[in-house]
Design an enzyme around this catalytic site. Structure first.
Site, PDB file in Angstrom:
ATOM      1  N   HIS A 307      58.099  -5.631  41.856  1.00 40.57           N
ATOM      2  CA  HIS A 307      59.553  -5.462  41.912  1.00 40.57           C
ATOM      3  C   HIS A 307      59.911  -4.123  41.272  1.00 40.57           C
ATOM      4  O   HIS A 307      59.291  -3.720  40.290  1.00 40.57           O
ATOM      5  CB  HIS A 307      60.254  -6.594  41.152  1.00 40.57           C
ATOM      6  CG  HIS A 307      61.673  -6.777  41.536  1.00 40.57           C
ATOM      7  ND1 HIS A 307      62.678  -6.006  41.020  1.00 40.57           N
ATOM      8  CD2 HIS A 307      62.260  -7.616  42.418  1.00 40.57           C
ATOM      9  CE1 HIS A 307      63.837  -6.361  41.554  1.00 40.57           C
ATOM     10  NE2 HIS A 307      63.609  -7.346  42.409  1.00 40.57           N
ATOM     11  N   ASP A 364      60.552 -13.913  46.294  1.00 37.22           N
ATOM     12  CA  ASP A 364      60.083 -14.268  47.646  1.00 37.22           C
ATOM     13  C   ASP A 364      58.759 -15.006  47.659  1.00 37.22           C
ATOM     14  O   ASP A 364      58.315 -15.455  48.718  1.00 37.22           O
ATOM     15  CB  ASP A 364      59.950 -12.983  48.480  1.00 37.22           C
ATOM     16  CG  ASP A 364      61.313 -12.370  48.747  1.00 37.22           C
ATOM     17  OD1 ASP A 364      61.499 -11.179  48.441  1.00 37.22           O
ATOM     18  OD2 ASP A 364      62.198 -13.099  49.224  1.00 37.22           O
TER      19      ASP A 364
HETATM   20  C1  SDX Z   1      63.294  -8.231  46.990  1.00 38.18           C
HETATM   21  O1  SDX Z   1      65.650  -4.674  44.498  1.00 38.18           O
HETATM   22  C2  SDX Z   1      65.847  -5.940  44.471  1.00 38.18           C
HETATM   23  O2  SDX Z   1      66.527  -6.422  43.594  1.00 38.18           O
HETATM   24  C3  SDX Z   1      65.237  -6.713  45.630  1.00 38.18           C
HETATM   25  C4  SDX Z   1      65.324  -8.229  45.544  1.00 38.18           C
HETATM   26  C5  SDX Z   1      66.745  -8.714  45.645  1.00 38.18           C
HETATM   27  O3  SDX Z   1      67.026  -9.842  45.219  1.00 38.18           O
HETATM   28  O4  SDX Z   1      67.571  -7.993  46.298  1.00 38.18           O
HETATM   29  O5  SDX Z   1      64.780  -8.685  44.317  1.00 38.18           O
HETATM   30  C6  SDX Z   1      64.582  -8.899  46.690  1.00 38.18           C
HETATM   31  O6  SDX Z   1      63.268  -7.350  47.807  1.00 38.18           O
HETATM   32  C7  SDX Z   1      62.061  -8.605  46.180  1.00 38.18           C
HETATM   33  C8  SDX Z   1      60.832  -7.715  46.535  1.00 38.18           C
HETATM   34  C9  SDX Z   1      60.233  -8.295  47.831  1.00 38.18           C
HETATM   35  N1  SDX Z   1      59.164  -7.398  48.326  1.00 38.18           N
HETATM   36  C10 SDX Z   1      57.878  -7.733  48.294  1.00 38.18           C
HETATM   37  O7  SDX Z   1      57.438  -8.753  47.760  1.00 38.18           O
HETATM   38  C11 SDX Z   1      56.965  -6.748  49.026  1.00 38.18           C
HETATM   39  C12 SDX Z   1      55.776  -6.401  48.144  1.00 38.18           C
HETATM   40  N2  SDX Z   1      56.257  -5.636  46.987  1.00 38.18           N
HETATM   41  C13 SDX Z   1      56.176  -4.180  47.094  1.00 38.18           C
HETATM   42  O8  SDX Z   1      56.403  -3.660  48.366  1.00 38.18           O
HETATM   43  C14 SDX Z   1      56.828  -3.488  45.910  1.00 38.18           C
HETATM   44  O9  SDX Z   1      56.447  -4.166  44.789  1.00 38.18           O
HETATM   45  C15 SDX Z   1      58.322  -3.283  45.886  1.00 38.18           C
HETATM   46  C16 SDX Z   1      58.831  -2.630  47.097  1.00 38.18           C
HETATM   47  C17 SDX Z   1      59.000  -4.599  45.707  1.00 38.18           C
HETATM   48  C18 SDX Z   1      58.644  -2.407  44.669  1.00 38.18           C
HETATM   49  O10 SDX Z   1      58.062  -1.183  44.905  1.00 38.18           O
HETATM   50  P1  SDX Z   1      58.226   0.024  43.858  1.00 38.18           P
HETATM   51  O11 SDX Z   1      59.099  -0.343  42.721  1.00 38.18           O
HETATM   52  O12 SDX Z   1      58.592   1.257  44.637  1.00 38.18           O
HETATM   53  O13 SDX Z   1      56.800   0.145  43.254  1.00 38.18           O
HETATM   54  P2  SDX Z   1      55.665   1.030  43.840  1.00 38.18           P
HETATM   55  O14 SDX Z   1      55.562   0.839  45.323  1.00 38.18           O
HETATM   56  O15 SDX Z   1      55.844   2.417  43.314  1.00 38.18           O
HETATM   57  O16 SDX Z   1      54.370   0.342  43.184  1.00 38.18           O
HETATM   58  C19 SDX Z   1      53.848   0.784  41.967  1.00 38.18           C
HETATM   59  C20 SDX Z   1      52.349   0.521  42.086  1.00 38.18           C
HETATM   60  C21 SDX Z   1      51.709   1.213  43.293  1.00 38.18           C
HETATM   61  O17 SDX Z   1      50.326   1.396  42.988  1.00 38.18           O
HETATM   62  P3  SDX Z   1      49.827   2.873  42.499  1.00 38.18           P
HETATM   63  O18 SDX Z   1      50.323   3.874  43.560  1.00 38.18           O
HETATM   64  O19 SDX Z   1      50.478   3.093  41.146  1.00 38.18           O
HETATM   65  O20 SDX Z   1      48.319   2.769  42.428  1.00 38.18           O
HETATM   66  O21 SDX Z   1      52.131  -0.897  42.315  1.00 38.18           O
HETATM   67  C22 SDX Z   1      51.532  -1.075  43.601  1.00 38.18           C
HETATM   68  C23 SDX Z   1      51.789   0.180  44.398  1.00 38.18           C
HETATM   69  O22 SDX Z   1      50.759   0.359  45.371  1.00 38.18           O
HETATM   70  N3  SDX Z   1      52.196  -2.246  44.198  1.00 38.18           N
HETATM   71  C24 SDX Z   1      51.563  -3.225  44.839  1.00 38.18           C
HETATM   72  C25 SDX Z   1      52.562  -4.131  45.198  1.00 38.18           C
HETATM   73  N4  SDX Z   1      53.750  -3.688  44.781  1.00 38.18           N
HETATM   74  C26 SDX Z   1      53.519  -2.501  44.173  1.00 38.18           C
HETATM   75  N5  SDX Z   1      50.253  -3.384  45.127  1.00 38.18           N
HETATM   76  C27 SDX Z   1      49.953  -4.525  45.802  1.00 38.18           C
HETATM   77  N6  SDX Z   1      50.850  -5.455  46.176  1.00 38.18           N
HETATM   78  C28 SDX Z   1      52.154  -5.293  45.899  1.00 38.18           C
HETATM   79  N7  SDX Z   1      53.033  -6.207  46.271  1.00 38.18           N
END
Ligand code: SDX
Length: 424
Positions: A307, A364
């Site tokens: 998140h 989720d």
């Molecule tokens: C919702 O914003 C809100 O409030 C949203 C929400 C709401 O109520 O409106 O809470 C609802 O959208 C919840 C989130 C649902 N999405 C998912 O579950 C999809 C999977 N999650 C990711 O796509 C991700 O965690 C995000 C999009 C939710 C957040 O992404 P960020 O904050 O931009 O973080 P990032 O992509 O920069 O990740 C940081 C690191 C990265 O690794 P490095 O580059 O540092 O090596 O964490 C890794 C990412 O690759 N990472 C994950 C991951 N999420 C982040 N690796 C594996 N699986 C994941 N799910």
């Protein structure tokens, strides 16, 4: 209005010092007002808005490190277990929980607007039967703009308020119909004698052949709680989309349709559908270790984890997990996908790759398992999210229109071609 702290941030640029005012809210970090940076000939740069407060708001507060989510000051776990979704809607829209009289009046008002103009039902026929229900929702909600000309003066507070009621009231009807259309069943109309969640499940699963269809109260209660857990979440991507669309003066139905579009993405509201697909692909606990290696190789993401704000637990996920256990127990369901999800969570919470990146289950991760137990098909999961979040979107839209606002118009760091002339 936020309080100027009297403190200043000093930015030194090209040998000049720019003093930037700092404001404090009631909770959360102070903010630095950077608009004077422009006078120096610079823009601030923050792709993804990682460190940008886009507005001032009184609706929802999130503390990602402490796992806190407050709606108008009330913790989400209290609202989800002690209030109904409609009471939470009233709270988000009006700033206070309703008295018994206000609650009764609000419920009547909403029930009187659950029907939609009969012409709206004709829009569904334009879609193929295999259309994704979210595609239908984007279309039909935006099309409501064509039906309420006499209440679309966004400068008129009464028009704004009736629009909020209409959207909260009609979105379950439109959502249930987006399901009925895709399964080829006739639309079921709302009833005034059912609660909000009951009415939605009735419109989803009743058929003309089963006139005495009764909604299981356990499922209605779980549905109502799921709606509450999705009602609002500060300036997330879809809410920011609604605010940005609203800042142009676009009508509220078009703004909500824009929010539905933004929510659809798998990184946002589309994650609940993606979690179930991920669990299907993994298949069994035996395949978890191999799947986790794929995640670490960044070939796939662990959907339902991570998140932007919560770098600790998502308080909604905790309540969702409790609800999941209650619903499956009440229904006597032993869903192997729940065991699989719990194994994924167990590994992720102990694996350094996830711990270092502060990846925890979000709202989720468990919602899909409950929705499946309720009988909701996977492609309807994000529609449920959109249904529940409509009140959050329209609350932010109302808040923005309740005072002065400017059109949202970010700038950019341009790295394209410098000026050149056509030579022919
Ligand atoms: C919702 O914003 C809100 O409030 C949203 C929400 C709401 O109520 O409106 O809470 C609802 O959208 C919840 C989130 C649902 N999405 C998912 O579950 C999809 C999977 N999650 C990711 O796509 C991700 O965690 C995000 C999009 C939710 C957040 O992404 P960020 O904050 O931009 O973080 P990032 O992509 O920069 O990740 C940081 C690191 C990265 O690794 P490095 O580059 O540092 O090596 O964490 C890794 C990412 O690759 N990472 C994950 C991951 N999420 C982040 N690796 C594996 N699986 C994941 N799910």
């Amino acid at each position: 209005m936020s309080e100027a702290t009297g403190k200043k941030a000093v930015l030194e640029l090209d040998g000049k010092k720019i003093e930037l005012p700092i404001y404090s809210g009631t909770l959360g970090p102070d903010v630095v007002d950077v608009k004077d940076v422009l006078a120096s000939g610079h823009f601030t740069f923050d792709p993804g808005f990682m460190a940008t407060a886009s507005c001032e708001s009184k609706i929802t507060f999130i503390d990602g490190d402490k796992g806190i989510l407050l709606h108008r000051g009330y913790p989400i776990d209290q609202l989800a277990t002690q209030a109904s979704y409609l009471e939470t809607c009233y709270l988000l829209l009006n700033g206070e929980l309703p008295t018994a009289a206000q609650k009764a009046d609000f419920e009547v008002k909403v029930s009187q607007h659950t029907m939609v103009h009969d012409q709206v039902s004709r829009f569904y026929n334009g879609f193929r039967r295999d259309a994704h229900p979210m595609a239908i929702m984007v279309g039909v909600v935006g099309a409501l703009s064509a039906f309420y000309h006499n209440n679309l003066d966004i400068e008129d507070v009464n028009h704004r308020e009736i629009t909020a009621i209409r959207l909260v009231a009609k979105i379950p009807t439109l959502a249930a119909w987006s399901y009925k259309y895709t399964v080829g069943q006739p639309f079921v109309y709302p009833r005034n004698d059912l609660s909000y969640a009951e009415n939605f499940l009735y419109m989803m699963f009743a058929t003309p052949a089963d006139r005495d269809y009764k909604v299981n109260p356990v499922l209605a209660k779980a549905m109502d709680r799921i709606f509450t857990l999705h009602a609002d979440h500060e300036q997330n991507a879809s809410t920011s989309t609604v605010r940005l669309a609203g800042s142009t003066g676009a009508n509220p139905y078009a703004c909500i349709a824009a929010g539905i579009s933004a929510l659809w993405g798998p990184a946002h509201g589309g994650a609940n559908e993606a979690v179930l697909k991920m669990l299907d692909e993994i298949g069994s606990v035996d395949n978890v270790a191999e799947f986790m290696e794929k995640v670490k190789r960044k070939e796939v993401k662990l959907m339902g984890f991570g998140h932007r704000v919560y770098k600790n637990f998502d308080p909604r996920a905790k309540v969702m997990k409790q609800t999941c256990d209650e619903v499956l127990a009440a229904l006597g369901i032993n869903d192997p996908q729940l065991q699989l999800a719990m194994e994924l969570e167990r590994i992720a919470l102990s694996d350094p790759y996830f711990v270092e990146r502060k990846l925890y289950p979000n709202v989720d991760f468990y919602s899909g398992i409950i929705l499946k137990a309720i009988g909701i098909p996977t492609e309807m999961f994000t529609v449920i999210f959109a249904l529940a979040r409509t009140v959050g979107w329209i609350s932010h839209w109302l808040e923005m229109h309740s005072g002065p606002y400017k059109i949202g118009r970010p700038r950019q760091l341009y790295t394209g071609e410098t000026q050149r002339d056509i030579k022919r």
